[in-house]
Design an enzyme around this catalytic site. Structure first.
Site, PDB file in Angstrom:
ATOM      1  N   TRP A  43      84.502 -12.396 103.786  1.00  0.00           N
ATOM      2  CA  TRP A  43      84.086 -12.843 104.887  1.00  0.00           C
ATOM      3  C   TRP A  43      85.413 -13.440 105.626  1.00  0.00           C
ATOM      4  O   TRP A  43      86.157 -14.104 104.968  1.00  0.00           O
ATOM      5  CB  TRP A  43      83.324 -14.131 104.636  1.00  0.00           C
TER       6      TRP A  43
ATOM      7  N   ASP B  89      80.704 -18.244  96.419  1.00  0.00           N
ATOM      8  CA  ASP B  89      80.112 -18.550  97.609  1.00  0.00           C
ATOM      9  C   ASP B  89      78.865 -17.837  97.882  1.00  0.00           C
ATOM     10  O   ASP B  89      78.641 -17.007  97.505  1.00  0.00           O
ATOM     11  CB  ASP B  89      81.082 -18.140  98.719  1.00  0.00           C
TER      12      ASP B  89
ATOM     13  N   LYS C 155      71.093 -19.465 106.743  1.00  0.00           N
ATOM     14  CA  LYS C 155      70.584 -18.076 106.630  1.00  0.00           C
ATOM     15  C   LYS C 155      69.094 -18.319 106.411  1.00  0.00           C
ATOM     16  O   LYS C 155      68.108 -17.871 106.672  1.00  0.00           O
ATOM     17  CB  LYS C 155      71.052 -16.885 106.031  1.00  0.00           C
TER      18      LYS C 155
HETATM   19  C1  LMR Z   1      78.787 -14.053 109.606  1.00  0.00           C
HETATM   20  O1  LMR Z   1      79.475 -13.525 108.838  1.00  0.00           O
HETATM   21  O2  LMR Z   1      78.077 -13.358 110.643  1.00  0.00           O
HETATM   22  C2  LMR Z   1      78.298 -15.540 109.489  1.00  0.00           C
HETATM   23  O3  LMR Z   1      78.473 -15.973 108.388  1.00  0.00           O
HETATM   24  C3  LMR Z   1      78.442 -16.220 110.536  1.00  0.00           C
HETATM   25  C4  LMR Z   1      79.813 -16.999 110.416  1.00  0.00           C
HETATM   26  O4  LMR Z   1      80.028 -18.039 110.544  1.00  0.00           O
HETATM   27  O5  LMR Z   1      80.753 -16.096 110.281  1.00  0.00           O
END
Ligand code: LMR
Length: 442
Positions: free
Chosen positions: A166, A247, A283
């Site tokens: 991420w 996470d 989510k």
């Molecule tokens: C995403 O990866 O789309 C979500 O976790 C939203 C974000 O805050 O990045």
């Protein structure tokens, strides 16, 4: 400052001084010149969302941000959340006083129970502490901040992330000056897990490294280790005395089952690891904007464990107080109302199954359409193998830009799609777009 040489620092200081002088002489309205505050790039994900909103093409499709949409491409307020909201609004005792620094106790306790399991040894032995945070990002930040202050390791030793991960992990950990390295995770050739690469890098990482792991429904790839692979990962982490940082933003989204999705964390706890967890309710409750989440720290078993956790808890409270004072109440109240009521909890599980089930249906539909269009059975198998909110399609940046330009289909540059953006009305259209850009750039 850490990356500049003494000469660069001296030049910067001179430049700052002359800026201040210029400002004081009245010929310059700011001391924050471009060399001091350069223009930052727009956040790629929120930038994508803004571009999508501006697009007035009727058939545009948003596969960008990871937020659940119903079959009409609309945000879905979970029916159980509506009920909890109603209960709260009717409560004559509800007020807007501050929450305690560590958050709403009913919420943090239920959140801990949800992630660790009701009968977790860490709960029974009272060697876990839970702090309410500004959703998952806040929890990752609080954990990173705590580790940057207190983790006993050489400051040059990096934290290890999966490659890819991420995007925000990089910013959050860099902001607290923790150096970052990556371990291989996604194999572009199999579009699955590069397990050998992952394991060998974790094995050769300096002893006592912090290893960031996605508990389930890996973002952005949708690829998770199997239980057997998790066991092997735990073995290597143990052998190298690494510190696992989980996470968990998608509990209930990977398999539709809350227990299943917490398995990796619970396994590590059962093996006696000291670890921490960032937990998001954005989510799985659809509480994106309410910023409900928790940070959990679990220490290892031992006669001094309760003292250790009390010390850690006291420092976390200081960090929290200095940053946000105390967390926001509304989202935590909603989640707490549901988590602490067996009937509402069961309804929530049903709502989760609805979301996870619709996503699975969309995976099947997208794969079927794509394979129908290219006539190659099995060529898009990874779409149904991957799980959770996202699929890592394998589309290149060039193909991503092309599908956006020609079809107004929005996805992140790395080819990640949020499966929840698909529905029975647009899946064929998206498949046609994907098929076309792939064929044209092959
Ligand atoms: C995403 O990866 O789309 C979500 O976790 C939203 C974000 O805050 O990045």
């Amino acid at each position: 400052m850490r990356n500049s040489s003494p000469t660069q620092e001296a030049t910067k200081s001179l430049s700052r001084l002359s800026n201040i002088k210029g400002h004081m002489e009245g010929n310059n309205p700011t001391v924050f010149h471009a060399d001091i505050v350069p223009q930052a790039p727009e956040d790629p994900l929120f930038g994508l969302m803004a571009a999508y909103r501006k697009d007035d093409f009727e058939k545009k499709v948003d596969l960008g941000i990871g937020a659940y949409r119903d079959n009409n491409a609309k945000p879905w307020v979970l029916p159980v959340v509506k009920k909890a909201d109603e209960i709260l609004r009717r409560d004559p005792n509800l007020n807007h006083e501050y929450l305690p620094i560590a958050g709403l106790p009913d919420f943090t306790n239920a959140a801990q129970k949800l992630i660790l399991g009701a009968d977790s040894p860490a709960r029974q032995e009272q060697r876990a502490v839970s702090i309410q945070t500004i959703s998952g990002t806040g929890a990752v930040h609080l954990g990173a901040l705590f580790l940057s202050r207190f983790y006993p390791r050489p400051t040059s030793q990096p934290v290890y992330f999966s490659s890819p991960t991420w995007a925000n992990h990089n910013q959050v950990f860099s902001n607290v000056h923790l150096p970052i390295k990556t371990y291989p995770y996604f194999s572009p050739s199999t579009k699955g897990l590069d397990f050998t690469g992952m394991l060998s890098t974790i094995e050769s990482a300096p002893e006592g490294s912090i290893i960031l792991l996605h508990a389930c429904a890996h973002n952005p790839t949708g690829v998770d280790p199997t239980r057997d692979q998790w066991k092997q990962i735990a073995k290597v982490i143990r052998a190298r005395n690494h510190f696992p940082f989980f996470d968990c933003a998608y509990q209930g989204f990977a398999s539709g089952d809350l227990e299943n999705d917490a398995w990796a964390i619970r396994y590590f706890v059962s093996q006696g690891f000291e670890l921490c967890i960032a937990q998001s309710f954005a989510k799985n409750f659809g509480l994106y904007g309410e910023r409900a989440g928790a940070f959990h720290f679990v220490t290892g078993s031992g006669p001094d464990a309760q003292n250790t956790i009390a010390r850690i808890s006291s420092q976390l409270a200081i960090l929290q107080r200095s940053e946000i004072s105390n967390p926001p109440a509304y989202g935590a109240r909603i989640a707490s109302t549901v988590l602490n009521d067996p009937i509402l909890f069961a309804e929530w599980e049903e709502n989760l199954r609805t979301m996870a089930g619709r996503i699975i249906d969309m995976r099947k539909a997208l794969r079927a359409k794509l394979e129908e269009l290219n006539g190659k059975e099995g060529s898009w198998k990874h779409i149904t193998d991957q799980i959770g909110m996202f699929s890592f399609t394998g589309l290149t940046e060039k193909q991503v830009l092309k599908i956006r330009e020609e079809f107004h289909v929005y996805m992140t540059k790395n080819g990640r799609i949020s499966m929840a953006g698909l529905n029975t009305g647009n899946v064929e259209y998206v498949a046609k777009g994907m098929d076309k850009v792939v064929k044209e750039t092959e």
